[in-house]
Design a protein around this motif. Sequence first.
Motif, PDB file in Angstrom:
ATOM      1  N   ALA A   1      -6.103   5.160   4.640  1.00 27.73           N
ATOM      2  CA  ALA A   1      -6.873   6.288   4.400  1.00 27.73           C
ATOM      3  C   ALA A   1      -6.966   6.825   5.598  1.00 27.73           C
ATOM      4  CB  ALA A   1      -8.001   5.639   4.383  1.00 27.73           C
ATOM      5  N   SER A   2      -6.713   6.889   6.817  1.00 29.63           N
ATOM      6  CA  SER A   2      -6.428   7.314   8.140  1.00 29.63           C
ATOM      7  C   SER A   2      -5.851   8.245   8.096  1.00 29.63           C
ATOM      8  CB  SER A   2      -6.334   6.587   9.224  1.00 29.63           C
ATOM      9  OG  SER A   2      -5.497   5.160   9.178  1.00 29.63           O
ATOM     10  N   SER A   3      -3.719   7.930   7.805  1.00 26.36           N
ATOM     11  CA  SER A   3      -2.789   9.266   7.826  1.00 26.36           C
ATOM     12  C   SER A   3      -3.082   9.785   6.459  1.00 26.36           C
ATOM     13  CB  SER A   3      -2.017   7.927   6.782  1.00 26.36           C
ATOM     14  OG  SER A   3      -1.408   6.878   7.794  1.00 26.36           O
ATOM     15  N   MET A   4      -4.218   9.762   5.132  1.00 26.86           N
ATOM     16  CA  MET A   4      -4.539  10.568   4.730  1.00 26.86           C
ATOM     17  C   MET A   4      -4.929  11.873   5.344  1.00 26.86           C
ATOM     18  SD  MET A   4      -5.686   9.869   0.943  1.00 26.86           S
ATOM     19  CE  MET A   4      -5.497  10.994  -0.228  1.00 26.86           C
TER      20      MET A   4
ATOM     21  N   GLY B   1       3.782   3.636   3.619  1.00 26.87           N
ATOM     22  CA  GLY B   1       2.930   2.474   3.892  1.00 26.87           C
ATOM     23  C   GLY B   1       4.036   2.193   5.376  1.00 26.87           C
ATOM     24  N   THR B   2       2.758   0.772   6.486  1.00 28.61           N
ATOM     25  CA  THR B   2       3.984   0.520   6.852  1.00 28.61           C
ATOM     26  C   THR B   2       3.773  -0.854   7.218  1.00 28.61           C
ATOM     27  OG1 THR B   2       2.498   0.900   8.949  1.00 28.61           O
ATOM     28  CG2 THR B   2       4.124   2.247   8.597  1.00 28.61           C
ATOM     29  N   GLU B   3       3.422  -2.167   7.668  1.00 32.82           N
ATOM     30  CA  GLU B   3       3.282  -2.915   8.603  1.00 32.82           C
ATOM     31  C   GLU B   3       1.559  -3.278   8.735  1.00 32.82           C
ATOM     32  OE1 GLU B   3       5.775  -1.747   9.959  1.00 32.82           O
ATOM     33  OE2 GLU B   3       6.319  -3.005  11.545  1.00 32.82           O
ATOM     34  N   TYR B   4       1.189  -2.205   9.080  1.00 34.19           N
ATOM     35  CA  TYR B   4       0.554  -1.817  10.116  1.00 34.19           C
ATOM     36  C   TYR B   4      -0.965  -1.944   8.913  1.00 34.19           C
ATOM     37  CZ  TYR B   4       3.750  -1.672  14.768  1.00 34.19           C
ATOM     38  OH  TYR B   4       4.492  -2.932  14.890  1.00 34.19           O
ATOM     39  N   SER B   5      -2.294  -2.068   9.713  1.00 37.63           N
ATOM     40  CA  SER B   5      -3.500  -1.744   9.180  1.00 37.63           C
ATOM     41  C   SER B   5      -4.273  -1.780  10.004  1.00 37.63           C
ATOM     42  CB  SER B   5      -3.943  -2.866   8.444  1.00 37.63           C
ATOM     43  OG  SER B   5      -3.910  -3.951   9.072  1.00 37.63           O
TER      44      SER B   5
ATOM     45  N   PHE C   1      12.733  -8.662   7.593  1.00 37.54           N
ATOM     46  CA  PHE C   1      12.370  -9.394   7.337  1.00 37.54           C
ATOM     47  C   PHE C   1      11.342 -10.015   7.946  1.00 37.54           C
ATOM     48  CE2 PHE C   1      15.790 -11.408   4.251  1.00 37.54           C
ATOM     49  CZ  PHE C   1      15.566 -11.111   3.141  1.00 37.54           C
ATOM     50  N   THR C   2      11.171  -9.895   9.038  1.00 38.94           N
ATOM     51  CA  THR C   2       9.765  -9.833   9.377  1.00 38.94           C
ATOM     52  C   THR C   2       8.597  -8.391   9.711  1.00 38.94           C
ATOM     53  OG1 THR C   2      11.026  -9.889  11.773  1.00 38.94           O
ATOM     54  CG2 THR C   2      10.621 -11.474  11.117  1.00 38.94           C
ATOM     55  N   ARG C   3       9.573  -7.896  10.024  1.00 37.09           N
ATOM     56  CA  ARG C   3       8.359  -6.428   9.630  1.00 37.09           C
ATOM     57  C   ARG C   3       7.849  -6.598   8.274  1.00 37.09           C
ATOM     58  NH1 ARG C   3       7.539  -2.074   8.131  1.00 37.09           N
ATOM     59  NH2 ARG C   3       9.066  -1.677   6.114  1.00 37.09           N
ATOM     60  N   ILE C   4       8.492  -6.968   7.605  1.00 34.73           N
ATOM     61  CA  ILE C   4       7.679  -6.597   5.846  1.00 34.73           C
ATOM     62  C   ILE C   4       6.223  -7.610   5.973  1.00 34.73           C
ATOM     63  CG2 ILE C   4       8.727  -6.802   3.493  1.00 34.73           C
ATOM     64  CD1 ILE C   4       9.019  -5.002   4.777  1.00 34.73           C
ATOM     65  N   ALA C   5       6.930  -9.296   6.598  1.00 35.36           N
ATOM     66  CA  ALA C   5       6.235 -10.048   6.259  1.00 35.36           C
ATOM     67  C   ALA C   5       5.697 -10.176   7.325  1.00 35.36           C
ATOM     68  CB  ALA C   5       6.472 -11.594   6.776  1.00 35.36           C
ATOM     69  N   ALA C   6       4.586  -8.835   7.857  1.00 34.88           N
ATOM     70  CA  ALA C   6       3.752  -8.986   8.820  1.00 34.88           C
ATOM     71  C   ALA C   6       3.111  -7.969   8.225  1.00 34.88           C
ATOM     72  CB  ALA C   6       4.263  -8.227  10.548  1.00 34.88           C
ATOM     73  N   SER C   7       2.701  -7.923   7.035  1.00 34.22           N
ATOM     74  CA  SER C   7       1.606  -6.817   6.440  1.00 34.22           C
ATOM     75  C   SER C   7       0.959  -7.578   6.647  1.00 34.22           C
ATOM     76  CB  SER C   7       2.788  -6.545   4.866  1.00 34.22           C
ATOM     77  OG  SER C   7       3.826  -5.616   5.429  1.00 34.22           O
ATOM     78  N   ASP C   8      -0.685  -6.831   5.888  1.00 37.91           N
ATOM     79  CA  ASP C   8      -1.760  -7.425   5.741  1.00 37.91           C
ATOM     80  C   ASP C   8      -1.776  -8.787   4.110  1.00 37.91           C
ATOM     81  OD1 ASP C   8      -4.480  -6.874   6.865  1.00 37.91           O
ATOM     82  OD2 ASP C   8      -4.921  -6.869   4.328  1.00 37.91           O
TER      83      ASP C   8
END
Length: 307
Positions: free
Chosen positions: A17-20, A126-130, A224-231
């Motif tokens: 939402a914030s990116s939009m 997307g990214t691994e951040y939320s 892998f760790t970047r992806i595994a940090a997703s929400d």
Amino acid sequence: MSEALPRVALIGLGLIASSMAHALRAKGLVRDITGYARSAETRAVALELFCDRVTESAAEAVKEADLIVLAVPVGVMGEITAEIAPHLKPGAIVTDVGSVKGAVIEAVSPHIPQGVHFIPGHPLAGTEYSGPRSGFATLFENRWWLLTPLEGQDPAALARLRALLEAIGANVDEMEAKRHDLVLAVVSHTPHLIAYTMVGVADHLRRVTHEEVIKYSASGFRDFTRIAASDPTMWRDVFLTNKDAVLDILGRFTEELFMLQRQIRMGEGEQLHAYFSRTRAIRRGIIDAGQDTSAPDFGRAAGQPKA
Ligand SMILES: NC(=O)c1ccc[n+]([C@@H]2O[C@H](COP(=O)([O-])OP(=O)(O)OC[C@H]3O[C@@H](n4cnc5c(N)ncnc54)[C@H](O)[C@@H]3O)[C@@H](O)[C@H]2O)c1
Ligand SMILES: O=C(O)C(=O)C[C@]1(C(=O)O)C=C[C@@H](O)C=C1
């Protein structure tokens, strides 16, 4: 400014939402962005960074809106739609950004009133951040945004949404929902599960190897760790709602893994080499098709890989 969709309501104020909002503002595409989030802290950040107005209820946020974007985890799309449904303006467009489409359509459609257009969607970015601070205006640039229109969808409403998404840089494509869920199980959902698993395995090993796994982690493991940090909430919902497709792909993945495991055990180098050559060609195909903007081009510049 988009004369067709001047007032936008964002339900859920996290990464997407914030990116939009940042993208719409940067390009001056809409007149007013109203946001709803459960927590006062998130609303305050959104007001400071990208919303013109925030509300304490989802119902309040949608009253005047021409476009409503459901940007909450897949598992709560249905209940939030039930909440906003009586307050939607006739002719408004409701879209969502959920990573799974079949389950969202099933949960949301029954609540959509006559005269309101529901157009399910999914940005493949997307990214691994939320959260509300994680968004940025260029997230959707040159990225796919899949729409999975329902039968009898009003073409004019579809065209309005498509035009707005294209204006924020997305490449819009249409797809049937079931197909979307299978394709995404292959290209996004199962890879995330594998990343979660690999990081879990390394974490078990860390206790045996006294932190060396983390200290010496090379770039493959770092990815892998970047992806595994997703929400965790988002991904729990993805797996629970795209269960059939993910289990299907996971079954195929496990079969291949067992085959490779056997080839390693038996010392079948030729077969392993052939398998890895095939996967390398797939990766190069993706880069050559311009689908991976993160890939350095030294591989191509330096010519063919060593045989
Ligand atoms: N993160 C990604 O890479 C990505 C990419 C494409 C699509 N999506 C999809 O977009 C949607 C939003 O994901 P995001 O990455 O922006 O997540 P996020 O965690 O950054 O934001 C989610 C927002 O929803 C709110 N929320 C959570 N539960 C809620 C509830 N019960 N009621 C009301 N609000 C609630 C959160 O407070 C937050 O404001 C998800 O459906 C996800 O599947 C995510
Ligand atoms: O780049 C990332 O961090 C992502 O995982 C983004 C990603 C993906 O490509 O799998 C994740 C989930 C979405 O539904 C869409 C995009």
